[in-house]
Write a protein that holds these residues in place. Structure first.
Motif, mmCIF file in Angstrom:
data_model
loop_
_atom_site.group_PDB
_atom_site.id
_atom_site.type_symbol
_atom_site.label_atom_id
_atom_site.label_comp_id
_atom_site.label_asym_id
_atom_site.label_seq_id
_atom_site.Cartn_x
_atom_site.Cartn_y
_atom_site.Cartn_z
ATOM 1 N N GLN A 62 0.821 -1.213 0.000
ATOM 2 C CA GLN A 62 0.000 0.000 0.000
ATOM 3 C C GLN A 62 0.854 1.262 0.000
ATOM 4 O O GLN A 62 0.429 2.311 0.478
ATOM 5 N N SER A 63 2.066 1.163 -0.545
ATOM 6 C CA SER A 63 2.989 2.293 -0.486
ATOM 7 C C SER A 63 2.445 3.532 -1.182
ATOM 8 O O SER A 63 2.624 4.654 -0.712
ATOM 9 N N LYS A 64 1.760 3.356 -2.312
ATOM 10 C CA LYS A 64 1.218 4.520 -3.023
ATOM 11 C C LYS A 64 0.058 5.150 -2.258
ATOM 12 O O LYS A 64 -0.123 6.376 -2.278
ATOM 13 N N GLU A 65 -0.743 4.311 -1.569
ATOM 14 C CA GLU A 65 -1.850 4.852 -0.788
ATOM 15 C C GLU A 65 -1.354 5.693 0.395
ATOM 16 O O GLU A 65 -2.071 6.579 0.879
ATOM 17 N N LEU A 66 -0.127 5.410 0.871
ATOM 18 C CA LEU A 66 0.428 6.188 1.983
ATOM 19 C C LEU A 66 0.629 7.645 1.594
ATOM 20 O O LEU A 66 0.456 8.544 2.415
#
Length: 859
Positions: A62-66
């Motif tokens: 979920q790195s992009k959602e962070l």
């Protein structure tokens, strides 16, 4: 004539396993204590490490959602073509590659006309489709996009709940009313704590000018969010934009940066909890060592009989080593299974800390680590007392007083001791990835062991040397038990003392941290702060304060400025210098300074140099004072010259002094302090510190103030304290939950250490009964002995805990050390009381039976 050699019976390995199993069945209750010592420590390790692996996987997935975007560029100055044309051109060129959203964020008051309530929030004026990854979760869900099309706002659920607001109600931001489209429950990359402390309100950027909230001196953050095609090389783009943005003092962040930052925060948190779990495991190690020590001591006669039947010392050693390994494996399996089950609870317990959604899965590395740690702990800490079996003489089966041969130094004992030290150091280093900290931790444990061993031997020597022959018989008998053969002084003092040291250190450190950041009462202190009071509004605001008969305790002017030069070098030269020592942010930040002729004696003190509070001549040099930590961070020294750009005017100054500031006090503190006679004519705003008598007056006053002066920010310190208490309550709960593993393990070890000592006291108690001592006298002798042992062990452990907490406070946390007398007394009473209670419960089996029956059961 040659004498025929005596042939030993052939005992194969499977026979040794069978003997180990048969003996285990007869001593199952004692071996269960051995198993229980390591179960909770292994469970804590497996649960924390499994949760950590799941957390890292979630951050990766979920790195992009962070971040909500591929790239974010942010600044606290407007990024327009006039002030920073190069940056504006850069933003335009990146926007042409994909999509861009703009956000203007600042702190402001909101007002709810329906309930006449006001609250300080973080306002975010948004334009575009941010977030591009993940969603702002709202109720109703469609409100997260629909509010951008109309004069609407979405409001954090904290505010909605506090003021009982509903969708469709009006909310006033500055001079403009918005309709509440929905409540916010989750924002990408935000934790529950961040929104609790400062709730967020979104509204469309196009309405920002109508709110009339952007004033000169207001602290505004400008952000640009970019969504880029997959064909764009983010790393290469970062390389291209970095020089320009750094030169202009503009920050940026990529998905990789956010991922690293979130991961680093989690790793710091995980390090602490892993150490807590390891403390529980170390307590289990103490339990293993003490359990095996007394268990083997009770088995010496059995070993001697086996030696008479032809077993070698090594074969007898193998029988009991197999027992220890099997019990260790059982304890590791039970602890690992419990840890996997506990893993389900951790996401709920840590929910306020999490910025990602955790998907639970089996972590085989954590399971393997738990199983391995359990077996290694059982082997290493069981081996040390087990080694004496190899030298047991067969004569001991006939005469219990036979002393074993002392062959001097036993290389195996030294090897096992070295392996234990390596294990502790290696395990801690594996958890912390810091050899220095691991070395300090290992040295501390060894020092505690040496001190406790020394105290135990000293007590035995002093008691023997200065035995009080004139005391009452019961006291003399209990004191004599401290040094008589088969005494339990050393083993109980080490096991209980070390357990007390670890648990008390954890407790004292926890209290030290929580008390440091907690806020005590505000009796007589300001409980409301007004920020951003403009010069033109100051007198009118003060009249409103007087109208409500509020006590105006402080009136502080604030001037914004930036560093232009240091020791003749321009800021850009310093920023671009590859050999500079000062952090870039200290050069690029906007400073808010104040001026006065005196120091605040409650929160400030000069540590170096001289404070000059007044400049009497226009041509006189200006000597400023700087926060000591900030000045050291920048590498500045007394006498250095610093030129500030005060909103377009360069002002040369000389660093005249360093101040130590108590930042945890509820008052306005500043990195830079100017004397009077310099900044009075500079553009400025004011901070007013008030004392408000009650919440009703506070609400009415804030309502009128927000309507008349929407640009003023009001901080209700009573609400801040309540919010801090909620946050600290959550932090305290998590710390105490993890500490529970250590506390429970410590109680198990304490119980086990005292229970296994029962088998050493049975014969003495029976002998006393046989010689005519009544039940009450034996009871008192045992109670006094356990009182001495519990007191000596707990006091030694508390002393060591205070020493280690002092070292942590001074060298690790850099904070004042305070002694919690009540906590010390409570720990002493609990440990000593439990030692007496468990010891007396163990004596019931002896005291309630006739001496002959007990003697027969022991034969």
């Amino acid at each position: 004539m040659n004498q025929p050699k005596i042939k030993r019976p052939a005992y194969n390995f499977f026979w040794l396993i069978k003997m180990a199993w048969r003996d285990s069945k007869r001593n199952l209750s004692r071996l269960l204590l051995f198993i229980s010592s390591i179960v909770l420590g292994i469970a804590a390790l497996v649960a924390i490490n499994s949760f950590g692996d799941n957390m890292r996987q979630a951050i990766d997935n979920q790195s992009k959602e962070l971040l909500g975007a591929d790239l974010v560029i942010r600044s606290n100055q407007p990024l327009d073509s006039i002030k920073q044309p190069e940056v504006q051109q850069l933003i335009d060129s990146i926007a042409r590659l994909g999509e861009v959203s703009k956000e203007v964020a600042f702190v402001s008051m909101i007002y709810l006309p329906k309930t006449k309530n006001s609250r300080l929030v973080r306002v975010r004026a948004l334009k575009g489709n941010y977030p591009y990854y993940g969603v702002i979760q709202t109720q109703p869900q469609q409100a997260n996009k629909s509010f951008l099309q109309q004069q609407q706002a979405i409001v954090d659920n904290t505010v909605m709940t506090q003021f009982k607001a509903n969708s469709g109600d009006q909310i006033r931001i500055g001079k403009l009313d918005f309709t509440i489209a929905g409540s916010i429950s989750q924002i990408p990359g935000q934790t529950g704590f961040s929104t609790t402390a400062a709730p967020i309100v979104y509204f469309p950027l196009k309405y920002l000018p109508q709110t009339d909230l952007i004033k000169k001196g207001s602290r505004i953050n400008y952000r640009f969010y970019f969504k880029l095609p997959n064909s764009v090389d983010i790393e290469q783009l970062e390389e291209n934009i970095r020089p320009i943005l750094r030169r202009e003092g503009v920050r940026y962040e990529t998905v990789a940066d956010r991922k690293e930052r979130v991961g680093r925060i989690f790793e710091n948190m995980a390090e602490f909890f892993n150490l807590v779990a390891f403390v529980a495991l170390l307590l289990g190690c103490v339990g293993v060592a003490s359990s095996v020590h007394v268990y083997i001591k009770d088995k010496l006669t059995t070993v001697a009989v086996l030696r008479c039947l032809g077993l070698s010392g090594n074969q007898a050693f193998t029988i009991f080593l197999l027992q220890i390994l099997i019990m260790g494996l059982i304890g590791a399996v039970l602890g690992t299974s419990l840890g996997v089950l506990l893993q389900v609870l951790l996401p709920k317990i840590f929910s306020k800390f999490l910025v990602v959604d955790i998907t639970l899965s089996i972590s085989w590395p954590a399971i393997i680590q738990g199983l391995s740690a359990g077996v290694i702990v059982a082997l290493l800490f069981g081996l040390l007392p087990l080694l004496k079996i190899r030298k047991i003489s067969p004569l001991r089966s006939l005469r219990a007083s036979v002393d074993e041969k002392k062959s001097g130094i036993d290389p195996l004992r030294w090897l096992v001791t070295l392996l234990i030290i390596i294990f502790i150091f290696g395990f801690v280093n594996f958890q912390l990835d810091n050899p220095v900290e691991a070395g300090v931790f290992t040295a501390t444990i060894l020092l505690a062991y040496v001190v406790l061993s020394g105290v135990g031997r000293l007590i035995m020597w002093l008691t023997r040397r200065y035995f009080p022959v004139s005391w009452n018989y019961l006291w003399r008998q209990s004191l004599a038990n401290l040094y008589r053969p088969n005494n339990q002084t050393l083993i109980l003092l080490i096991s209980i003392g070390l357990g007390t040291t670890l648990i008390a250190t954890l407790y004292f450190t926890q209290n030290l941290l929580l008390n440091r950041v907690s806020v005590t009462g505000l009796n007589g202190q300001p409980n409301m702060v007004l920020f951003d009071v403009q010069n033109k509004d100051k007198e009118a605001v003060i009249k409103t304060v007087k109208k409500y008969q509020l006590h105006l305790q402080q009136q502080i002017p604030v001037v914004t400025m930036r560093i232009a030069k240091i020791n003749g070098k321009r800021r850009k030269e310093l920023v671009d210098d590859p050999n500079r020592s000062m952090p870039r942010w200290t050069l690029n930040r906007e400073y808010r300074a104040t001026y006065r002729d005196t120091l605040n004696s409650e929160t400030e003190s000069i540590t170096l140099g001289t404070w000059q509070g007044q400049v009497t001549s226009p041509n006189a040099p200006v000597y400023i004072s700087m926060d000591e930590q900030h000045g050291r961070r920048m590498g500045l020294q007394i006498g250095d010259t610093i030129t500030f750009n005060v909103q377009g005017v360069n002002l040369p100054t000389i660093l005249g002094s360093f101040r130590r500031i108590q930042w945890d006090r509820m008052t306005a503190n500043f990195f830079v302090l100017f004397p009077k006679g310099v900044l009075e004519e500079a553009p400025q705003f004011h901070v007013l510190m008030l004392r408000v008598p009650d919440s009703k007056t506070s609400g009415t006053f804030q309502g009128e103030l927000v309507q008349k002066y929407p640009g003023i920010s009001v901080i209700d310190l009573g609400l801040v304290i309540k919010t801090i208490d909620q946050v600290l309550g959550q932090i305290s709960f998590v710390i105490q939950f993890m500490a529970l593993f250590s506390i429970l393990t410590g109680l198990v070890v304490l119980t086990g250490s005292v229970i296994i000592s029962r088998f050493q006291r049975i014969q003495e108690s029976v002998l006393l009964r046989t010689l005519g001592a009544n039940r009450r006298q034996v009871l008192w002798i045992n109670a006094l002995e356990y009182f001495f042992l519990g007191s000596l062990a707990s006091l030694s452990g508390i002393f060591l805990a205070l020493s280690s907490t002092y070292a942590l406070a001074k060298y690790a946390f850099k904070m004042p050390f305070t002694i919690d007398i009540l906590a010390m007394f409570g720990i002493y009473l609990i440990i000593t009381g439990l030692t007496i209670l468990i010891g007396m419960l163990n004596s019931r089996g002896v005291l309630n039976k006739p001496p002959l029956e007990v003697l027969r059961s022991e034969v």
